[in-house]
Write a protein that holds these residues in place. Structure first.
Motif, PDB file in Angstrom:
ATOM      1  N   SER A  30       0.850  -1.180   0.000  1.00 25.17           N
ATOM      2  CA  SER A  30       0.000   0.000   0.000  1.00 25.17           C
ATOM      3  C   SER A  30       0.888   1.233   0.000  1.00 25.17           C
ATOM      4  N   LEU A  31       0.368   2.323  -0.520  1.00 30.96           N
ATOM      5  CA  LEU A  31       1.086   3.587  -0.545  1.00 30.96           C
ATOM      6  C   LEU A  31       0.494   4.493   0.529  1.00 30.96           C
ATOM      7  N   VAL A  32       1.348   4.982   1.426  1.00 31.55           N
ATOM      8  CA  VAL A  32       0.904   5.895   2.486  1.00 31.55           C
ATOM      9  C   VAL A  32       1.798   7.131   2.465  1.00 31.55           C
ATOM     10  N   ARG A  33       1.228   8.248   2.868  1.00 32.66           N
ATOM     11  CA  ARG A  33       2.003   9.473   2.911  1.00 32.66           C
ATOM     12  C   ARG A  33       2.639   9.634   4.277  1.00 32.66           C
ATOM     13  N   GLY A  38       5.438  14.273   4.016  1.00 27.79           N
ATOM     14  CA  GLY A  38       4.538  14.215   2.881  1.00 27.79           C
ATOM     15  C   GLY A  38       4.957  13.283   1.759  1.00 27.79           C
ATOM     16  N   ARG A  39       6.119  12.670   1.884  1.00 29.19           N
ATOM     17  CA  ARG A  39       6.576  11.764   0.838  1.00 29.19           C
ATOM     18  C   ARG A  39       5.740  10.482   0.849  1.00 29.19           C
ATOM     19  N   THR A  40       5.456   9.952  -0.334  1.00 27.93           N
ATOM     20  CA  THR A  40       4.710   8.706  -0.442  1.00 27.93           C
ATOM     21  C   THR A  40       5.653   7.539  -0.191  1.00 27.93           C
ATOM     22  N   MET A  41       5.259   6.669   0.739  1.00 27.29           N
ATOM     23  CA  MET A  41       6.074   5.507   1.097  1.00 27.29           C
ATOM     24  C   MET A  41       5.318   4.238   0.731  1.00 27.29           C
ATOM     25  N   ARG A  42       6.066   3.196   0.408  1.00 25.55           N
ATOM     26  CA  ARG A  42       5.481   1.900   0.091  1.00 25.55           C
ATOM     27  C   ARG A  42       5.543   1.026   1.346  1.00 25.55           C
TER      28      ARG A  42
END
Length: 89
Positions: A30-33, A38-42
């Protein structure tokens, strides 16, 4: 296969282990900020899912559904194999 019930959670992921009998380990990404930057993390979470006919193989893309507890850690079951591992490459 059965259609998922409205109240049950459904996830899609990749089978990362099929070494157990009637059980597979499914990795769901899933992708979460990031809360501050604010960077998108996996993020990856691993679920143990029930595979009644031992059909799933490592690398398969599957859909799993939440169900009653089937063992100590197993609370999901495989409802369909979306793509086989040999079709993914």
């Amino acid at each position: 296969m059965e259609q998922p019930t409205a109240k049950r959670k459904v996830r899609e992921g990749t089978v990362v282990s099929d070494k157990m009998n009637k059980t597979v380990v499914v990795a769901v990404e899933s992708l979460v900020r990031h809360p501050i930057y604010g960077r998108t993390m996996r993020r990856t979470k691993r679920y143990k899912a029930h595979d009644e006919e031992n059909q799933c193989r490592t690398g398969d893309i599957v859909r799993i559904e939440e169900t009653r507890p089937l063992s100590k850690e197993k609370r999901w079951r495989v409802i369909e194999i979306i793509r086989r591992a040999d079709e993914v490459q």
